[in-house]
Design a protein around this motif. Structure first.
Motif, short mmCIF file in Angstrom:
data_model
loop_
_atom_site.label_atom_id
_atom_site.label_comp_id
_atom_site.label_asym_id
_atom_site.label_seq_id
_atom_site.Cartn_x
_atom_site.Cartn_y
_atom_site.Cartn_z
N UNK A 17 0.84 -1.20 0.00
CA UNK A 17 0.00 0.00 0.00
C UNK A 17 0.88 1.26 0.00
N UNK A 18 1.96 1.19 0.80
CA UNK A 18 2.91 2.31 0.82
C UNK A 18 3.47 2.57 -0.57
N UNK A 19 3.62 1.49 -1.35
CA UNK A 19 4.12 1.62 -2.72
C UNK A 19 2.99 2.00 -3.68
N UNK A 20 1.82 2.32 -3.13
CA UNK A 20 0.73 2.82 -3.96
C UNK A 20 -0.15 1.73 -4.54
N UNK A 21 -0.08 0.56 -3.97
CA UNK A 21 -0.86 -0.56 -4.53
C UNK A 21 -1.77 -1.12 -3.45
N UNK A 22 -3.06 -1.05 -3.69
CA UNK A 22 -4.04 -1.49 -2.72
C UNK A 22 -4.37 -2.97 -2.94
N UNK A 23 -3.80 -3.84 -2.11
CA UNK A 23 -4.21 -5.25 -2.16
C UNK A 23 -4.64 -5.67 -0.76
N UNK A 24 -5.42 -6.71 -0.70
CA UNK A 24 -5.91 -7.19 0.60
C UNK A 24 -5.00 -8.31 1.11
N UNK A 25 -4.88 -8.40 2.43
CA UNK A 25 -4.11 -9.50 3.03
C UNK A 25 -4.68 -10.86 2.60
N UNK A 26 -5.96 -10.87 2.24
CA UNK A 26 -6.60 -12.12 1.78
C UNK A 26 -6.09 -12.58 0.42
N UNK A 27 -5.36 -11.71 -0.26
CA UNK A 27 -4.80 -12.10 -1.55
C UNK A 27 -3.35 -12.54 -1.42
N UNK A 28 -2.84 -12.53 -0.19
CA UNK A 28 -1.41 -12.79 0.01
C UNK A 28 -1.18 -14.18 0.58
#
Lengths: 384, 384
Positions: free
Chosen positions: B76-87
């Motif tokens: 997210x800090x790098x500007x990319x919104x992903x969810x922990x559920x995708x990790x």
């Protein structure tokens, strides 16, 4: 957008029911007889543990030489002379199943398995496309001679789920059948050290003279599973191939985790650890058996296991009951168990069998957990 | 005895040259420019590190939720919104290559790769039976539209081995080509944080709108490789499949290793760690470039990398030289390098290219190591 192109094996991916059940097992108040979790109070103290800065660098794919030497020495104590050069450290013994599957199994490859066997092995073999050849250990050579399967997979000591132990003669028959018919002997032996009565435990692989074999075990049951350290030993012809597949899978097993296992075993001799484990688990097994007699004697039949972590029960019913259908009600009443169906290689949808683990739950919870479970099974059997 | 029945892919197992070279790299006095080893003096101090007894039990296949949350916050800090559920936490990012290969590749599956690419990815893809479709990033859509490969594999930021970085427009073209043609976008990004000059680093996967993608990276280069902790992020359609394959591969990644990574990042903020790493590696890169100018300016051409860990050199020779043939002489004179051939997807046996790593060796050894290497290359070029 065009559709993604998956490999054929993508259709054969199946969730393991263990995973699904474990996710509810952590709910507060849940009494879990489902997974094969070791008792947490057998785990080593962690404050005395350390590792070295050098362990943070990349390491060898075959694993740390000190740990391979240790495993070789440990097997030697059990009367089996293998070289550290035949030992490959694994990220848990599940990885060994994957590596062997990758090396041997493609669509239509025949794999011989006992009528019930470890479900996560079936999961991997099926993923790679295996067809199953069931064998009865007392007539194993007939089954193997007829089909000459690529692999015979055996879990001969306190089998998961049946807790069955092969006799010396049965072991010799399995070794002979594999060698005679060119089948890989794949022996999965995670419970070997968890024995509560004297019984035959000699690795089948140690009885071979010229065939190809893979033997595997793990520190998950004797030290702790969360480190993910297992190992395999194999005949020299297979070692380079399995090593390269290991490297392609994850380069190498965590060096830090390997060091921690080694340090745990330096702090407390494995023989002493095992003595305590056996003492504890034997008492738990006996208490569980007593609770079972109290709540399940009119509902199911079982053999008291002489080792390992599981009771395998068959309902007293002439109907084949799909025990998976009972899991929802069990979870609702605050108890989990492992339905029997996923352990059958023939893919049956009803079996009347189920597996109960006694190591993970507190002894204090056995009675209440089994009482809740008995209510559900009894209701189902009356309805059938 | 009958012959063993291997799967077809057994014939496609190839040793990684890295492994072979690493085994000689540890010899006393050897100067190694071969592997991609981080500088050991960048590793965290280990005495301040601890984990919890609870980490010793079996854990979730997707990885520890605190670490998945951390990765999501970092992206997210790098500007990319992903969810922990995708990790999904991996046993090193090598495992991600294996999981994606397992899901998508069987004999004859087409995989698009740059003309040179990460050799251990080629090793895995080939094992599963991939055929390669080479693409030039500036005309990527032409190549992809024609063959619609199952996967496009890209290593867009400080590529191993070329250290090339895709521009924003090139990244957009790759994303478009994949989405338009139904190819999985598989982005392998282990070096993203090791940047020494400003350059484009936005993940290509973050530029997709509707396609399927897998992005992966690792803590091996930013924290330490010996822990074996990597991760992947993927489009929601792929997560359940990759999770089940992860579970079948090794149940879950070492919980202890995950905890240690987390504690290392608690002890020292990643941004501060990265600042130090970049400072150190930038100085090493510059020193290496200077030594190269001294010893190789008449022998080879190279671009000074703006990030990552590698120099990629092409010999000034109109003959294609098989640099693998020079490795023996190099080892004999006490220096190792990585021949170029295994990085070419077309399986060429001579390339005149080779890769030099500057992070693992001591800066004090650059001059001597490159001097020794130049002698060998010069001799070969005169003989050709």
């Amino acid at each position: 957008m065009s559709a993604l192109k998956f490999a054929g094996r993508a259709e054969r991916i199946k969730a393991s029911p263990i995973r699904e059940i474990l996710s509810v097992s952590n709910r507060p108040g849940m009494i879990s007889f489902a997974g094969g979790l070791p008792a947490a109070d057998t785990f080593p103290e962690v404050d005395a543990l350390s590792f070295e800065k050098g362990d943070l660098q990349y390491g060898p794919s075959e694993g740390e030489s000190y740990l391979r030497e240790y495993v070789a020495a440990d097997l030697k104590k059990a009367g089996w002379q293998v070289s550290a050069d035949q030992i490959l450290i694994l990220t848990g013994s599940q990885q060994g199943i994957d590596l062997v599957g990758k090396l041997f199994i493609e669509k239509g490859t025949e794999v011989a398995v006992a009528s019930t066997t470890y479900l996560a092995a079936l999961q991997v073999f099926s993923l790679y496309g295996a067809d199953y050849v069931p064998f009865d250990v007392d007539s194993v050579n007939d089954a193997i001679a007829q089909t000459k399967p690529a692999i015979l997979y055996a879990n001969p000591t306190f089998q998961n789920p049946s807790s069955e132990v092969y006799t010396l003669q049965q072991r010799q028959s399995v070794a002979y059948a594999c060698e005679e018919n060119g089948s890989l002997l794949f022996e999965d032996d995670p419970y070997r050290e968890l024995c509560y009565e004297p019984c035959e435990r000699q690795p089948i692989c140690s009885m071979t003279s010229h065939g190809s074999w893979v033997y595997q075990s793990t520190f998950s049951k004797t030290v702790a599973p969360g480190l993910r350290i297992g190992y395999l030993v194999c005949s020299a012809d297979l070692y380079p191939k399995l090593l390269m597949l290991k490297q392609a899978s994850d380069l190498h097993t965590s060096r830090v985790a390997q060091r921690l296992v080694m340090n745990i075993l330096h702090n407390e001799d494995l023989a002493i650890r095992l003595e305590k484990l056996r003492h504890k688990y034997k008492a738990k097994r006996d208490a569980f058996d007593q609770s079972l007699h109290k709540h399940f004697s009119h509902l199911a039949a079982w053999n008291k296991p002489s080792g390992g972590l599981f009771f395998w029960l068959t309902l007293n019913s002439d109907k084949n009951i799909d025990t998976r259908q009972l899991l929802g009600a069990a979870v609702e009443s605050g108890v989990t168990f492992m339905p029997g169906e996923p352990f059958f290689a023939d893919g049956r949808t009803a079996s009347s069998c189920f597996r109960l683990n006694f190591s993970g739950a507190s002894t204090d919870d056995y009675d209440e957990g089994l009482r809740r479970l008995a209510v559900i099974f009894e209701k189902q059997m009356l309805e059938c």
